[in-house]
Design a protein around this motif. Structure first.
Motif, PDB file in Angstrom:
ATOM      1  N   THR A   3      26.487  63.116  77.531  1.00 56.65           N
ATOM      2  CA  THR A   3      25.435  63.332  78.527  1.00 56.65           C
ATOM      3  C   THR A   3      24.062  63.142  77.893  1.00 56.65           C
ATOM      4  N   ARG A   4      23.876  63.746  76.728  1.00 50.93           N
ATOM      5  CA  ARG A   4      22.599  63.641  76.023  1.00 50.93           C
ATOM      6  C   ARG A   4      22.315  62.181  75.630  1.00 50.93           C
ATOM      7  N   ASP A   5      23.354  61.460  75.211  1.00 48.89           N
ATOM      8  CA  ASP A   5      23.210  60.056  74.830  1.00 48.89           C
ATOM      9  C   ASP A   5      22.804  59.202  76.029  1.00 48.89           C
ATOM     10  N   GLU A   6      23.426  59.462  77.178  1.00 48.69           N
ATOM     11  CA  GLU A   6      23.091  58.703  78.395  1.00 48.69           C
ATOM     12  C   GLU A   6      21.652  58.975  78.830  1.00 48.69           C
ATOM     13  N   GLU A   7      21.222  60.228  78.716  1.00 48.18           N
ATOM     14  CA  GLU A   7      19.836  60.568  79.074  1.00 48.18           C
ATOM     15  C   GLU A   7      18.844  59.904  78.124  1.00 48.18           C
ATOM     16  N   ALA A   8      19.148  59.903  76.842  1.00 48.53           N
ATOM     17  CA  ALA A   8      18.265  59.266  75.858  1.00 48.53           C
ATOM     18  C   ALA A   8      18.183  57.756  76.098  1.00 48.53           C
ATOM     19  N   GLU A   9      19.312  57.168  76.451  1.00 51.71           N
ATOM     20  CA  GLU A   9      19.329  55.727  76.737  1.00 51.71           C
ATOM     21  C   GLU A   9      18.485  55.415  77.967  1.00 51.71           C
ATOM     22  N   ALA A  10      18.618  56.219  79.016  1.00 55.60           N
ATOM     23  CA  ALA A  10      17.829  56.012  80.241  1.00 55.60           C
ATOM     24  C   ALA A  10      16.347  56.161  79.942  1.00 55.60           C
ATOM     25  N   ASN A  11      15.960  57.168  79.167  1.00 55.91           N
ATOM     26  CA  ASN A  11      14.552  57.370  78.802  1.00 55.91           C
ATOM     27  C   ASN A  11      14.019  56.217  77.951  1.00 55.91           C
ATOM     28  N   PHE A  12      14.846  55.691  77.072  1.00 52.72           N
ATOM     29  CA  PHE A  12      14.449  54.568  76.224  1.00 52.72           C
ATOM     30  C   PHE A  12      14.064  53.363  77.079  1.00 52.72           C
ATOM     31  N   TYR A  13      14.944  52.993  77.998  1.00 49.99           N
ATOM     32  CA  TYR A  13      14.672  51.829  78.847  1.00 49.99           C
ATOM     33  C   TYR A  13      13.515  52.099  79.811  1.00 49.99           C
ATOM     34  N   LYS A  14      13.444  53.315  80.334  1.00 50.46           N
ATOM     35  CA  LYS A  14      12.377  53.666  81.277  1.00 50.46           C
ATOM     36  C   LYS A  14      11.024  53.626  80.581  1.00 50.46           C
ATOM     37  N   GLY A  15      10.946  54.123  79.365  1.00 52.86           N
ATOM     38  CA  GLY A  15       9.711  54.135  78.594  1.00 52.86           C
ATOM     39  C   GLY A  15       9.195  52.748  78.263  1.00 52.86           C
ATOM     40  N   ARG A  16      10.075  51.776  78.229  1.00 53.18           N
ATOM     41  CA  ARG A  16       9.685  50.407  77.923  1.00 53.18           C
ATOM     42  C   ARG A  16       9.585  49.531  79.169  1.00 53.18           C
ATOM     43  N   GLY A  17       9.830  50.139  80.327  1.00 56.66           N
ATOM     44  CA  GLY A  17       9.725  49.401  81.587  1.00 56.66           C
ATOM     45  C   GLY A  17      10.804  48.359  81.778  1.00 56.66           C
ATOM     46  N   ILE A  18      11.963  48.583  81.197  1.00 57.80           N
ATOM     47  CA  ILE A  18      13.078  47.636  81.326  1.00 57.80           C
ATOM     48  C   ILE A  18      14.002  48.127  82.425  1.00 57.80           C
TER      49      ILE A  18
END
Length: 159
Positions: free
Chosen positions: A20-35
């Motif tokens: 769950t934590r990994d999926e949230e971190a991945e979503a934040n990573f892409y969201k932060g870069r506008g991808i």
């Protein structure tokens, strides 16, 4: 780095919060870069493939025709007979041990371990699959794979 699905499955069962934590971190990573992610890539919306969900589809490449014959010396010594049907259609993932069990049953032998399967005169290990043998040991790619069987050295036929 090669992914180990078995280990990944065990870790996910023991520590589900990591996923769950990994999926949230991945979503934040892409969201932060506008991808923007494709629908199938959105974390948490689709299950990641597991060995149970990743069923391999069978294709024509999964099946191969092989010929099995008794070794010439074995025939001369009359130790083993010929199998009823020497042309077989098997999965390319079938192991030599499976072929030996089939041959032992056809030859009315009690123990398949006393048989030896060879390709070009070289004994094949029980763990080899037919695809591996055809790619690495068979010298005639135009012809069907031809394997020979014989009693292992020192083995006595038990029928």
């Amino acid at each position: 780095i090669i992914a180990d699905r078995t280990l990944d499955e065990i870790v996910n069962k023991v520590f589900p919060h990591f996923r769950t934590r990994d999926e949230e971190a991945e979503a934040n990573f892409y969201k932060g870069r506008g991808i923007r992610l494709k629908p199938g890539q959105v974390p948490g919306t689709s299950e990641r493939p597991t060995p149970k969900t990743m069923k391999r589809k069978k294709t024509a490449d999964d099946w191969m025709e092989i010929k099995v014959k008794a070794d010439d010396q074995t025939v001369r010594e009359r130790m083993l007979g010929q199998v009823h049907n020497d042309c077989l259609c098997l999965s390319s993932r079938a192991k030599v041990s499976t072929l030996k069990k089939y041959l032992a049953k056809q030859l009315k032998m009690k123990d398949h371990r006393s048989l030896e399967v060879t390709c070009n005169g070289v004994p094949m290990g029980d763990e080899y699959n037919l695809n591996f043998i055809q790619r690495t040991r068979w010298m005639n790619p135009e012809k069907s794979l031809e394997l020979k069987y014989r009693l292992q050295l020192g083995a006595v036929r038990s029928s």
